[in-house]
Design an enzyme around this catalytic site. Structure first.
Site, mmCIF file in Angstrom:
data_model
loop_
_atom_site.group_PDB
_atom_site.id
_atom_site.type_symbol
_atom_site.label_atom_id
_atom_site.label_comp_id
_atom_site.label_asym_id
_atom_site.label_seq_id
_atom_site.Cartn_x
_atom_site.Cartn_y
_atom_site.Cartn_z
ATOM 1 N N LYS A 95 8.781 4.521 9.174
ATOM 2 C CA LYS A 95 9.213 3.266 8.484
ATOM 3 C C LYS A 95 8.093 2.286 8.787
ATOM 4 C CE LYS A 95 13.410 3.884 6.626
ATOM 5 N NZ LYS A 95 14.064 4.807 7.422
ATOM 6 N N GLU A 117 16.741 -5.369 5.503
ATOM 7 C CA GLU A 117 18.096 -4.829 5.598
ATOM 8 C C GLU A 117 17.780 -3.551 6.383
ATOM 9 O OE1 GLU A 117 15.804 -4.179 3.338
ATOM 10 O OE2 GLU A 117 15.710 -1.818 3.550
ATOM 11 N N SER A 384 10.174 13.246 9.231
ATOM 12 C CA SER A 384 9.944 11.935 8.938
ATOM 13 C C SER A 384 10.273 11.077 10.410
ATOM 14 C CB SER A 384 11.122 11.388 8.085
ATOM 15 O OG SER A 384 12.246 11.966 8.265
HETATM 16 C C1 LIG Z 1 14.768 5.579 6.894
HETATM 17 C C2 LIG Z 1 14.768 7.305 7.091
HETATM 18 C C3 LIG Z 1 14.712 8.233 6.195
HETATM 19 C C4 LIG Z 1 15.161 7.627 4.819
HETATM 20 O O1 LIG Z 1 14.312 6.892 4.160
HETATM 21 P P1 LIG Z 1 13.437 7.286 2.804
HETATM 22 O O2 LIG Z 1 13.013 6.067 2.368
HETATM 23 O O3 LIG Z 1 14.162 8.225 1.935
HETATM 24 O O4 LIG Z 1 12.119 8.149 3.586
HETATM 25 C C5 LIG Z 1 14.473 9.295 6.555
HETATM 26 N N1 LIG Z 1 14.022 9.795 7.854
HETATM 27 C C6 LIG Z 1 14.115 8.843 8.753
HETATM 28 C C7 LIG Z 1 13.892 9.204 10.349
HETATM 29 C C8 LIG Z 1 14.452 7.481 8.644
HETATM 30 O O5 LIG Z 1 14.526 6.764 9.515
#
Ligand SMILES: *Cc1c(COP(=O)(O)O)cnc(C)c1O
Length: 401
Positions: A95, A117, A384
């Site tokens: 993020k 948000e 992620s």
């Molecule tokens: C917010 C988040 C997501 C989902 O958001 P995307 O916009 O689809 O990437 C996925 N993994 C993590 C660790 C997140 O914090």
């Protein structure tokens, strides 16, 4: 070799095929126009990217490693599995790549008041972090339900100096928090910059957020070419709004179908029960200013979404993914709460890495898929984020001992 026709989107009106666009009230039109103009301007400005890239390196900790997970590969019993370690970014997820880029843009526009948000709280934490760094006022809208699920992130944001506004409407989750943030922007158009956390919302957000996140795929391409001397066979990522997935996939879109791209949505309790599988089960409609695939009933009312991971708990998915699905350039599947939890445990036990519950959805599919592949083949998973924020949920649902 003949050059493949190259993928390009959105068009100048912000459409990805029939998705995207700008479905906004009159009072927001000027805001969205000004933002687009400034972004187009920054996009051509080498000094903007120089500053962005040096902060990515020295503050965020990029490049993140591309790690060959040998133990996990052996356990899965097939392809070589590589993990793109976005969990090692400052604040624990991808993020921040986006929050940083948008904060630089806000500063460029002279805006001192930032709104955002958040669902899982990861985007809220990333935004509060860059606001502390650039001395900007920060207000984060968060559903009451999510505030309970993600208490440690609420504390983090407060410590960083952000004001948290609890959202009590609707299902009290990400969808409602987003609606409140848009409402704030409508009421405070002059001094406020809205930092959206995923590739959703009105043009130019889906394009802009994608551009900031595409650093993930750029690094991955260089790293796999250096480590293996060739491109991977399969790349996977989880899909909530779709920002980590598009960030990973974007640089490889012209390599399909030799490189197969797979997005994994949250199937929640299962596709017959409560879930957040908007691309698998949804239909076209407008949500938060853009045309996209959403979960809705016969009357166009947004259905309640569910996922064990707060970050995937959103009843829509960004317009570019909808377009890529229609074009067949990316395929989309889903994993349930239970499958994600098991995959999280497998990764923890084999590699000593506790991933976010969101990422665990991609992990489930990747383990299953790798098993069907040849040991000479390569699969890359976009990890992620890290799982620290999810420990409470994890302890409620799986045997730890
Ligand atoms: C917010 C988040 C997501 C989902 O958001 P995307 O916009 O689809 O990437 C996925 N993994 C993590 C660790 C997140 O914090």
């Amino acid at each position: 070799m003949m050059q493949q026709s190259s993928y390009s989107a959105p068009d100048t009106s912000g459409h990805f095929g029939s998705y995207g666009g700008k479905f906004i009230p009159e009072t927001l039109v000027q805001n969205a126009e000004a933002l687009l103009k400034e972004y187009e301007n920054a996009r051509q400005d080498a000094a903007f990217w120089d500053e962005y890239n040096s902060l990515l390196r020295d503050y965020v900790g990029r490049a993140t490693p591309l790690y060959h997970a040998k133990n996990l590969s052996r356990t899965a019993g097939g392809a070589k599995i590589y993990l793109k370690r976005e969990d090692l970014c400052h604040t624990g997820a991808h993020k921040i790549n986006n929050a940083l880029g948008q904060a630089l843009l806000a500063r460029r526009m002279g805006k001192k008041r930032i709104i955002a948000e958040t669902g899982a709280g990861q985007h809220g934490v990333a935004t509060a972090t860059v606001c502390a760094l650039f001395d900007l006022d920060c207000i984060v809208y968060m559903g009451e339900e999510d505030m309970q699920r993600q208490a440690p992130n609420v504390a983090r944001m407060k410590l960083l100096g952000a004001e948290i506004r609890a959202v009590t409407s609707g299902t009290r989750t990400l969808k409602d928090a987003t609606s409140e943030a848009i409402r704030d922007w409508i009421n405070n158009p002059e001094e406020t910059f809205y930092i959206i956390g995923s590739v959703v919302g009105m043009h130019p957000y889906p394009m802009m957020v994608r551009d900031f996140q595409s650093i993930i795929g750029k690094e991955t391409r260089e790293q796999i070419l250096e480590q293996e001397g060739r491109l991977p066979n399969v790349i996977t990522a989880c899909v909530g709004g779709g920002s980590n997935a598009i960030g990973m996939f974007y640089e490889f879109l012209n390599d399909t179908p030799q490189v197969e791209l797979v997005g994994v949505e949250a199937a929640g309790e299962g596709l017959g029960g409560l879930n957040a599988a908007s691309l698998t089960l949804g239909s076209t409609g407008v949500l938060h200013g853009a045309m996209m695939k959403i979960l809705q009933d016969d009357y166009g009312q947004i259905k309640e979404a569910h996922s064990i991971s707060a970050g995937l708990d959103y009843p829509g998915v960004g317009p570019e993914h909808c377009h890529l699905q229609d074009l067949g350039l990316v395929s989309y599947t889903s994993a349930t709460d239970e499958e994600a939890l098991q995959a999280l445990k497998t990764l923890a036990r084999t590699e000593g890495i506790i991933c976010a519950l969101e990422s665990a959805h991609a992990m489930h599919y990747s383990i299953k898929r790798a098993a069907e592949m040849d040991p000479s083949e390569i699969l890359i998973v976009n990890l992620s984020g890290r799982g620290d924020k999810d420990m409470e949920t994890i302890m409620h649902h799986i045997e730890i001992g």
